[in-house]
Every structure is written in C-alpha cells, then in structure tokens.
Design an enzyme around this catalytic site. Structure first.
Site, PDB file in Angstrom:
ATOM      1  N   ASP C  17      54.337  97.070 133.323  1.00  0.00           N
ATOM      2  CA  ASP C  17      55.226  96.457 132.337  1.00  0.00           C
ATOM      3  C   ASP C  17      55.751  97.467 131.319  1.00  0.00           C
ATOM      4  O   ASP C  17      56.946  97.523 131.049  1.00  0.00           O
ATOM      5  CB  ASP C  17      54.523  95.315 131.599  1.00  0.00           C
ATOM      6  CG  ASP C  17      54.406  94.064 132.475  1.00  0.00           C
ATOM      7  OD1 ASP C  17      54.606  94.162 133.700  1.00  0.00           O
ATOM      8  OD2 ASP C  17      54.102  92.988 131.927  1.00  0.00           O
ATOM      9  N   ARG C  97      45.498  95.177 117.192  1.00  0.00           N
ATOM     10  CA  ARG C  97      46.925  95.441 117.046  1.00  0.00           C
ATOM     11  C   ARG C  97      47.290  96.239 115.797  1.00  0.00           C
ATOM     12  O   ARG C  97      48.163  97.123 115.861  1.00  0.00           O
ATOM     13  CB  ARG C  97      47.694  94.116 117.063  1.00  0.00           C
ATOM     14  CG  ARG C  97      47.514  93.283 118.321  1.00  0.00           C
ATOM     15  CD  ARG C  97      47.561  94.106 119.561  1.00  0.00           C
ATOM     16  NE  ARG C  97      47.677  93.328 120.781  1.00  0.00           N
ATOM     17  CZ  ARG C  97      47.513  93.841 121.988  1.00  0.00           C
ATOM     18  NH1 ARG C  97      47.215  95.129 122.135  1.00  0.00           N
ATOM     19  NH2 ARG C  97      47.649  93.093 123.059  1.00  0.00           N
ATOM     20  N   ASP C 126      50.828  88.520 119.612  1.00  0.00           N
ATOM     21  CA  ASP C 126      50.748  89.971 119.504  1.00  0.00           C
ATOM     22  C   ASP C 126      52.014  90.589 118.954  1.00  0.00           C
ATOM     23  O   ASP C 126      51.969  91.556 118.198  1.00  0.00           O
ATOM     24  CB  ASP C 126      50.394  90.569 120.863  1.00  0.00           C
ATOM     25  CG  ASP C 126      48.927  90.386 121.167  1.00  0.00           C
ATOM     26  OD1 ASP C 126      48.135  90.305 120.205  1.00  0.00           O
ATOM     27  OD2 ASP C 126      48.561  90.308 122.351  1.00  0.00           O
ATOM     28  N   SER C 180      46.933  86.728 132.326  1.00  0.00           N
ATOM     29  CA  SER C 180      47.324  87.771 131.393  1.00  0.00           C
ATOM     30  C   SER C 180      46.046  88.218 130.682  1.00  0.00           C
ATOM     31  O   SER C 180      45.264  87.390 130.231  1.00  0.00           O
ATOM     32  CB  SER C 180      48.330  87.180 130.406  1.00  0.00           C
ATOM     33  OG  SER C 180      48.507  88.044 129.332  1.00  0.00           O
TER      34      SER C 180
END
Lengths: 407, 407, 407, 407
Positions: C17, C97, C126, C180
């Site tokens: 990705d 994050r 996210d 995911s």
C-alpha cells in the site's frame, strides 16, 4: 450543480442576505424554495418577509410565532441547568437554532422537500447548530450551506449579485454593517468588525436591549420571581406564560442596565472570537434560579449539577441539543428540580442583580440546626470531632508512615 | 482532663472569645499556652493582643504579619483556578485557615507544644479547615477544640466565665453581637442572627469594606491589571507586591460598591446557612483573571479547568488545602498559566466589574481567521461541511438504523 | 494537482500500500518523496524497505529504530494514567501514531519538505492521529492523505495501479487480506472483513502475539514487576530498558494466553466498528500498575485519576497526544506517581493476570490501624459515629423538614 | 445507659456475634429486641436463627427471603452503571446493606421501635452503609452500634461475655476465625488476619464460590445472555427471575474459576485494607453488560456514563444508595438503557470471561459505513479532511501566533 434537489426549505428572515440566498438557490439549484420565517422574538415584523418571498416567486411560505415554544421547551430547560458557556455566556443564540432546525425539518417532511438551507457562514457556530439539528432529526436530509459553496465572498460581490437579480438593497445595507447581530427573545449578540480587536471597548450605541448602567434609574427596582419545579411562573405574583414572563424580565432588566456581556469566546470550529451580548431577562433568571436552588437543592445534587454544568453548556453551545447525551443530562437535571419551588426576591440596580431574599415551602435551611445560638441539642457539636478525624485519617496515615511521628 | 498536655499553641486574636479560651485552657488543661496572632489583613491592631496575653501570664507570644504570604501562596494560586464555591463564593474565609494552621504547627514544633487549639465552633466549616491543616502537617498533633468540649454553651455562661476569671469584657460585647464576622485581606463574612432567615434583606449598615452601589460614585473608574503567568502583578502599570496589590484592588472595588454577596451555602458539616460577604478586590481579580485566560488559554485547557473548578473550590471550602489531591490539581492549574500574561482593562461602576479590553503578547485571537471579512484563504469554509457531517455521523447512523430513511 | 509541493515525507512501511502511495505521490504530485520507516516493534525487517524505496528512485530514506523512545515517552506515560478506552482497549495503535508524526515533521524540517503523507484511510482514527500530530507540531504543514484523494477505491484498482507502475505485488497480497492489521511493540490490532459482524467469533488462527488460553501451559508463571515512580523498571529483579522490559512482558504474556480483546468500539469519525487486539505485555503492565497504585496512592488522588482516566484515554484515542490538555493532564498524573514505587507480584495462567502480592517502602497500608484485632488505640471507633451523623445530616434535615419526624 | 429505648430492631444473623449483641442490647439497654434475619443469598439456613432468638426471649422475629428484591432493585440497577469501585471491585457487600437497612426501618415503623442496631464494627464501611440508610429513611431514628460502644474489644472478652450469659459458642468459633467474611447472592468477601499483609498470596482453601482457574474444566463453556433495557433476562434462551438468573450465572462462573479478586482498597473511614472477593456471576454480568452497551449505546452517552461511573461506584461503596445524588444519577443511567437489548455470547474458560459475540435489533454498527471495502458512497472520505483541520485549528493558531510559521 442541481443534484436532483427539487425543493428546499430555507430559514428565511426577509433580510438582504437570506433574500440573496433564496434567489441563489432558485438560480443555482433550479429548485423550488419553501420560505420559513420563525418569530423567536427578534422584534421585527415578519409579514413583510411574506411579500418579499412572494415577489421572488415562492409559493410555500411559513411564518410562525414560536416564542412560547422557544421559551418553554428550550430556554427554561437550559436555565434549569444554570448553563453558562465559559463561565459567562447565556447561550442566547445557541439555544434558538435547534428549534428553527426542528421546524425546518418538519416543514421539509410536510412539503416533500429533500433539502434544507440556512444563512450561517462557514466560520461560525450557527452552521453547526443548524445542521446538527437537521441531521439528528432527518439523517438523510440534504443540507445546502450557501456560504460554504458560493463565490460571493465579499460584500461587494453580494451586492452586485443582489442588483443583478433585482433584489432590493436597503440603504443602510449598502455600507458596511457595523456588527453581525442575532436577536431573539433571550438575547441579542454582536460580533465582528469594530469588535474584532478585544482591546477596544464597544460603543455604547451598539446596545439595543438595555440602557447602560449609567443611564439606568437611580432607584433600585425590587422583583419577586416565583418558581415551580425549577421554572419561573410568576413575576411579582402575577402568573405569566413563558414568553411573556421572559419579556417582562427583559423589560425589567433592560431598564435597569442588566445583562450586558463582553467576552472572548472559543468557537466550536476552532478559533477564538470576541462577542458582546445583551441578555437582560436571562441574566436575572439565571441569578434567581441559582438562588432558588440554593435554598431547596440537596448539597450533593447541587454539586453534581455544578460539576456537569460546563459539559451541558458546551453541548448547547456546540449544537448538540438533540443529541442523546444532552437529552440524558436533561433528564437528570429535570429530576433534580422537583422541589425547586418558591420565591426569590432580587434587587435590580444599575446593572446589578442582587439576591436579597428567598423562601420556599421546601426549604432545606433548618434554622434550628444552623443557628450559632443554643440549639437545644439539635446538633451535637462533638460529632464534628469524629467527622474531622476520619476525614483526616488518610493524610495522617500517609504522614506517619512516610515521615514518622513528630512528637 | 489534663491528659498530659503541657503546652498548647492557641490561634489567638486578642478578642473576648479567644481570651476566654486562653484562660480556659490554662484552667482546665493546666498547661502553658503559646499565643499566636496572625495578621492576615483583618484590619486590627494586634499589639494590644500581646498585652492581654501577657496579662494572662502567657510567656510565648507570636505576633506575625503574614499578609504577603497569604496573598502570594494562598489567594493567588486559588484565583488561578477561578475558584468559586457553589458558583458564587470567593472562599475568603476558607483560604485563610490553612495558613494559620500551618504556622500554628510550625510554632508547636518550635516551642515543643503537644497540642494546638482554635476558637471555631463545632457547627461551622472553620474547625474542619483548621484541623485538617493540623493533621495533614503533624499527624499526631493533639487538637483541643474548646467549643466542642466545654459547657459554656450560651452567651451568658461565657460572660459569667469571663467575669469570674477577670477577663475584661468590652462594653460592645455585653449585648448580642449582631453577626458572626471573619475578616482578612481578601474579604469579610457575616453570618448568623438577623441573617438566619434567608428572606430578610441584610441591613446596609452591616457592610464594612464597600460602599453600596447606590452610594458609589456616579462616574466609572477604569483600571488596568497586568498579569504574569496567571497572577496579577501591576495595577495601572504600577508594580505592586501581592498584598499591596490586593489592598489596592480592595480600595478600588470598595469605593465602587463592588464585591458584595448574599447567599445560602452548604456547609461541609451538613447544614445550609446564609452568609453575606464582601470581597471587593477579589471580585475584580476573578473577573479580570478569567478575561485574561479567555484571550490566552487554549479552549480545551480552559474547559478542562472549568470542569474541575467546582471540585477544586469544594476542596478549598472543605479544608483540604494541604491534601494531595488539591496539590495535584494545583500543579495542573499552575502549568496551564504559562501564557496567561497581559493586561485586562476593567470598568468599575456602582457594583459592576465590566471587562472592556484585554491584550496579550500571547493572544490566541487570530483576527485573520476569526474575521467575517475576506480572510485571504486563512480558513477554508468548506472544511466545516466535513466537520459537521462527521460530528453528526453517530446520530445519523442511529436514526437510519432505528427509524429508517425518511426521504 | 501539483500545488507547488516539491518534497513530501511519507510514512513508508515497504509494504504494497505505501509503495503504491509512494509511486502515486511521485506521479500525481510530481514531487520528491522522502521515505521514512519507523521501527516501533512491528516485528518486520525494515532494511528491505530501503531497497524498495531506492528502486523507486527515492534519494532520502530514513529507517529508524524508535522502540525505546516509543515505550519510554509514549507507552509508559500512558500507563501511568491507567488509560483504557471504553473500559477495555489498551490504545496500542493510538499511542504509536504521535511518535511517527513527530519524526515525520522533524524529517520534513530537516529535508526542507513542505508536505507529509501517510497511508491511513479516510474512515479510521489513524488519519486523525497522524494529522493532529502534524498540525500541532507544524501548523502550516501540507498534508497529503492519498486515500481521501485518489480514485483507487477498490482492491482491483490498487493492484492494477501497482502493475501499471511496476510495483511488485507479493503473492499473498493478490487475494483479499483477511483483516486489516497494525502491529507494534505494544500490540497488534485486527479489523475488517470477517470481523465486521460482531456476532462472529474470530478464528483462533488470526492471533499472532499470544497462544490461546487453552494452549497456554498448565502451570502458572509468577512474575515480579518492580516500579519506580509509576514506571516498570525490572522484571523478576532484572533491570531492563523500557523496550526490553515491554518485550519481556510480551513474551511472558503471550506464552500464557494473556491480553486478547474482542470489542466493538466507537471511532472518533463517528461510526462503531469491531476490533480485536492482542496486548500481552500491556495487559500485565496495566494490572500491575493499578495494583502498585492501590498500595501507594492516596485515596482521593486515586479517585481523581479514575475520574479523569476516561477523558485522558479519549484524548489519546482521538489523536490529541500533543494537545495542551493532554499535556496538562499528564503533568498532573506524573506528579501523582512520586511514590508509586515497589514490587507487584502477578500470577499468569491461561489468560489470567492475577495480582497475588504488592509491597512498597511507601505503602499506605497501616496494618496497625486496619486490623480488626485490638489496635491499642490507634483508631478510636467512636469517631465513626460523628463521621456518619454529619455525613447523613443533609439527608436527615431534608427528611425532617419535608416529611416531618416519624417517631 | 437505657436512654429511653424501649424497642430496637437488630439485624440478626443467628451467629455468635449478633447473638452476643442481642443479649447485650437486652442487658444494657433493658429493651425489647426485634430480630430481623434477611436472606440475601448468604447460603445459610435461617430457621435456626428463629429458635436461637426465641431462646433469648425475643418475641418479634422477622425472617425474610429478600433475594429477588435484592437482585432486581439493587444489583441490576448497579450493573446498568457498570459500577466498579477503584476499577475492579463489584461492590458485592456495599449493595446489600441498603436493603437490610430499609427493611429494618420498615420493621421499626411497624413494630413501634425507636432504635435499630447492627453488628458492623467501627472500622469498616458497613456501619456507614447501614446507618446512612437508617438516617435517610427515618431521620430521627436512634442508632445503636454496639461495637462502637461496648468494651468487648477482644475475642476473649466476647467469648467470656457469651459464656457468662449462656450464649452457646460453636466449637469452630472458639479459635480465631481465619478471615472476616460477608456473603450474599452477588459475592463473598474475605478480610483481615492472614490477608492483612498485601504481599501474602491467599490460601486456595479460602475461596468458597468458585474453583480455581487451575481446577476448572479444560473445555470452555459458552453462554448466551439476553438483555432487555439493560437488565439480563435469560440465559441460553431460558427466561429466569433476577435471583435465579444471578444464581445460574454464579454456578456457571464458579464452575469455570471466574470472578476472584484480590485487591487493596480505600475504605470510606480513611484507611486502606486488603480484601479478597468472589463474584462469579457478577463478573460475567459486568463483562456482558458492557458488551451489550458497546453495540447499542451512542458513543457520547457511553462516554458520559464512563466519566460518571467512578462517582456512582463511590456513592454505592460509601453507603449513599438512598442519597438524592445517587437516585439522580440512576435516573440518567436508567434512561440510557432504553435500547440496551439483545444477546451477548461469552466464553467461560478457566477464569476468563471472553466476549465472542453480540447482536441486537438496536445495533448501532452500520457495516455499510464501517467497512473498509467499497461503501457505495455511504461515507464520504473527503469529509475527514475538514473534520481534522477544524479540530486541529486551535492548535495550529496557537503554534502560528506563538512560534510563527515554519515553512
């Protein structure tokens, strides 16, 4: 851009801006516009709006007096919570938007409209308050917010558009409006322009609902407000409907210079801005309601309400009136008001609202116990020793274990 | 009853009540009394207390001016929190007790005393505030609270005891005192007697620190208060020490009828009581501090402070100044004040404190963004659409799933 | 679409990705891409990413091991707060994050990039966490979120784009990924696909960091964790760096079936979704930290922390790590940990983390007082009578005044 | 000491301690004793208590099965709140006391008693919970707490008193009881003695309601719990009365090693103490209820509940069940449960309660929106950009104004 919108319900005031929006919706969306004018006590004749709308070819026009519903179902519940945003703001604009949104959606349902529209800009809180209401009440509603879509981004472009489309521009709208204003039965707000610099004192001429404290009478006015279950029901013994009661308080407050506010507030969309407000009746009501509660609410109930008040006020400010968490808080708040009944006496004098008396059949003041005089054993002072020692115990243990005895 | 107490430190005012206590301690506990008089700005000469104590045979007498410490380390930190108990009370009595308690314990440690004593009754909050301080700072201290122990439960018995032990009774103490009072640099409080019925308006003659709004000047007074990191440091540009600054604000407020309060409050020991207060300088300071924060604090920081303010105020009111949770909250509050610097301009007029301007090098008002005029792209109005739609999403989903689409 | 972006720092994993994103950025924005790979303990070799990036013509490649910083400055502070989102989630993705965002901005500053980019979709949390970090640390940064911009809205379009641009597609990426996933040293998360129906039990094969409770050993494992000021510093007496300590706890927890979670959570962007998580070490740490606090924290401090914990957890979940209100709460929380030092002994057994002992030099358990045996006067039971009577007083007064005496 | 008490209602268990109290009341207060035995599921025959009481000359004996009322009106409302004291304790003892207190007062009213009495010591929480109930429901009740009054301060004195007054002492009560225990349908608690040192692991033999995880079956047990408006109503599809349902969950939990807790807790009277608990059914119920809510509660409603949960739990723990603030919170909580209906599937295995599925007609999971797959436009990813930018705006403004642009 039509997007399949056939009919849109517009929150229409009859003024220049929403007239331009009305035309723009017809023009750009090629759709029918339903005009909805709500009288929430903004102090303007609304019938002229009908003529204007008709002139622009609007076939469905709703002009409604919502003042009683506004005060009874929106203002009073909010005052049960003692809600003040950021410690000072009486939420006068915030509390009006949900009702307008609700009626707009009802009218959309009744008229078969797929969309609603409003005249709030993309920078303020009002767009959020309108649209939160729309979405909560009709989740698949189409919302058209012209200020976020069009390219009429300056006063000149707006005026040009008006002229081009034959919308009459009143003389006093040609120049720059000194402030952005919003008015209803609870308050009037002023924002923008000269107020943008928070160091500048606003002009005395700006204010509309109140005389200045300086110009208020030299004699105080005493007012008695009767409460039932948290809501005011009478002024000086005279029973009044909600809207009439608030109007009476506005007159009393306004005449005595009560209810002006000059603040810097935090908008939900992320910036600070300076706002000035007049809330003459609401200011009296807020002070009186708290005084009524001080006599009749249990201490811990009152403190729980105080702890949650800023959260409740934020919900109203941010437009979450119809959200389940506001409803849930309201249920708790309303339940607390069962005994908030009685009379509060206030003195109004040149901007001051001074509580000078409160009485209630449900008073929790037990003079027999509170007295510093002989209480005939109603209260055993020795109890306080144990109360203090156990409340201090955790601190004493910590100190003993960590620092050792000191003797 | 002696209980092995050899020496006790008494919070002594020189007045009739604590003189009786002094004698009673000598008499009943057969112990030495250390007299401690703290000047927290109660506005009385304290040297006469020395003579009185000496007359009663006291050998160790501490008379101390604690005004600067009081304002710097107690009053100002509390104002950083915008603390108001039950929405209105400036905590003027509450905030003074911990300092007195702290010094009493220090003096007990210095003089080898095993006990401390105070003149607060068994019905009020002050006993808790004193004793929480004592226990927190010296966990094994012996506390003697005469009002909870003795049998002098009426005015007559007290006077008889005084006469019997040769304690001079001033003429004006023979009759009933009209109110119970407590005064320091932050405020004066009035309780009891004529005030016990919360429907009765207090006499104008009661008040001591302020003229009434009616008697205040017909011209407003403008004042500029400079803040540094949350604390006021200058008035109209003149740097002042904490105590001098508060005294100056008291003078300004008092002259303009500012700072009176008439309330029904919930005591920690469980009853409601009516209290009247004058906090002239503190009232100005509270309004100005919040205004300074409105310009310089992040929204969410301000809201977090607002959410916790009632809790903080309750801790102070209830006597938990030295408790770890108050200290912990204070650390957070103090950390929030790093940028609360600048100038606030207020207008004082017949009881009103009106903020008319605020400025700061750390302002968070970005006029470029807040403006309703053309902002040259500083803010993209289209962002608001997504903001609203996602904030409304949970309500839309609930409505769709539970009620189905409406179109 | 170029928009004057010359250089963008991409959070690059080396996977399919973000490889597509890398190419897409070069393609659509015609800009230079700086590739940044952070090792937060996701358990993959990162060097292959370098080769891939080089192959795509990237000149500036940052591959960094941030595990120690991650655990020391992000994970441990969060565990001081006992943070659990919605009562159960250990915030394993949320806490990673901000660190990635921070390094991206630093690299942007160092390399002169005007923009940053990430691979998070427009539906999840996210994107918010990344971008909140970006904006907080560099307010004028340009953010490129390809998933919100491009038209590669299906797996097939993505694969087609990859093939078209010569990006190698690993065999196992051709079919639908079953879930995911996001992994770092604190946890692994699973979302989507088969998990979307919250009634379906997840496959045992899904889990990666832990054996199932059923497959865990039949004998319990005892572990002692040493804390200093709220942070774990040693396991079974062996001092370990933060990352090594967490890795050790992961191994212990994973081997004993500890730390699986299956929940329905509320995303910040407004929808509910089902997520499964493995947090083996974090789960042990959370239980042990609370146990350490139970021995060493003052009651009211602990309760204040508990009251604010959900708020803190929400801030972390929603991406407000660098926001001033999170920092402010952290200061308070950190201040509370001064005495949270000692040893906690836990027993791990087939999914259970059972606290079986705790000890500390700063214990607040005073056995002398807590004992039900004779306490030699350490505690005066009679004190409790007064304590109860005054705590009940407000209720007694209300009942007496409103219902009258009952006798 | 008689004090004019003619009749007292004693919470009587038939055990040694309350038998001594019964005799002591007759002896010291020279009053009639009404014996009240409540069956709250403590698992003991109560009829023998009748004989014992009769033997001691008691004429009025109330033996009542309150299990259904206990679970329906006390346990279930508390579980609607997800109440856990200090993050872990299911409040099994706390929740039983108010019901006993309520019945005692009702019986006192019915029998014309002026006083009530209980067997709780002066160091624990139970005295507070009993007496808060008494005072709330009958403000002028006379409370006799023998443990705070008498001089039977050691085990030996108690036994001597028993012998002297002909109270039979069972063989197993001669020695030291290993722990202090309290049991009802929700839980059993263990305190004191060997448990006082929080470093010592409790003996496996102590536990009574559950097997150890080690001794639980090697195969998991799956259970489906059906909820209606927040309350469980069926197990595996079988409708059960509240008490029967809780008993069933106890059996299921106990057999699978579920529900043990070993903690250090903060008592309301100010000290920490170590307690061990078994709450097998309640532990399952707590996990399942939260899971049911996760599917059906609005996010902000759930978060509001989470924010207030510790406060609610503290009220229950401290004995404020009948206080207006608990009632007020309950009204809000109950209102939130209107849609908390559906089925939760849990897997019980060797101490674990693992949620593996939840479904509801009122689910708020909209798979159409939550999916990472193509959602056919149900969610517009671009909305997230505006959402993030406005949420970040306050931080961006602060950074721009205070640090300047960085570009």
């Amino acid at each position: 851009m039509g997007d399949g919108v056939n009919k849109v319900v517009l929150a229409y005031s009859g003024g220049l801006d929403t007239s331009i929006i009305l035309k723009w919706l017809q023009d750009v969306y090629a759709c029918e516009v339903v005009a909805f004018c709500a009288d929430l006590g903004q102090g303007e004749e609304l019938e002229p709006a009908r003529a204007k709308a008709e002139q622009m070819g609007v076939k469905e026009i709703y002009i409604e007096d919502l003042k009683e519903e506004f005060v009874r179902d929106y203002v009073f519940p909010m005052y049960r919570a003692n809600a003040l945003y950021e410690g000072v703001y009486h939420l006068g604009t915030s509390i009006a938007r949900p009702l307008i949104a609700k009626r707009q959606i009802e009218i959309a349902n009744d008229t078969g409209a797929e969309a609603v529209s409003h005249g709030a800009t993309g920078k303020g809180n009002d767009q959020v308050r309108f649209e939160m209401g729309y979405y909560a009440l009709r989740p698949d509603i189409r919302v058209i917010a012209p200020w976020r879509e069009w390219d009429l981004t300056s006063r000149n472009k707006l005026l040009a558009y008006a002229e081009q489309h034959g919308i009459p521009v009143p003389m006093d709208k040609r120049g720059e409006a000194p402030y952005s204003m919003d008015r209803n039965l609870l308050h009037i707000s002023f924002e923008g322009k000269a107020l943008e610099d928070p160091w500048n004192e606003p002009d005395e001429e700006m204010y509309m609902l109140s005389v200045s404290p300086e110009n208020a009478p030299d004699k105080p006015t005493y007012v008695e407000i009767t409460f039932e279950k948290g809501d005011p029901v009478a002024i000086d013994g005279e029973k009044l409907s909600p809207a009439n009661l608030l109007a009476r308080l506005n007159a009393l407050g306004g005449a005595n210079g009560v209810g002006r506010l000059d603040m810097v507030e935090n908008r939900y969309v992320g910036m600070k801005s300076r706002g000035c407000y007049e809330t003459p009746g609401g200011t009296i009501l807020g002070v009186a309601h708290r005084a009524m509660e001080s006599l009749t609410l249990d201490r811990e109930v009152a403190h729980l309400k105080d702890d949650l008040m800023p959260r409740y006020a934020k919900l109203v400010y941010n437009g979450y009136w119809f959200a389940p968490e506001r409803v849930m808080l309201q249920q708790m708040i309303d339940a607390s008001q069962a005994f908030v009944s009685g009379v509060v006496r206030v003195k109004l004098y040149k901007g001051n609202v001074i509580v000078v008396g409160r009485k209630s059949d449900y008073t929790l003041v037990d003079e027999r116990i509170a007295t510093f005089e002989d209480d005939a054993g109603a209260y055993n002072q020795a109890d306080a020793g144990g109360f203090i020692r156990l409340n201090a115990l955790r601190m004493r243990i910590a100190s003993m274990l960590r620092n050792g005895p000191t003797g």
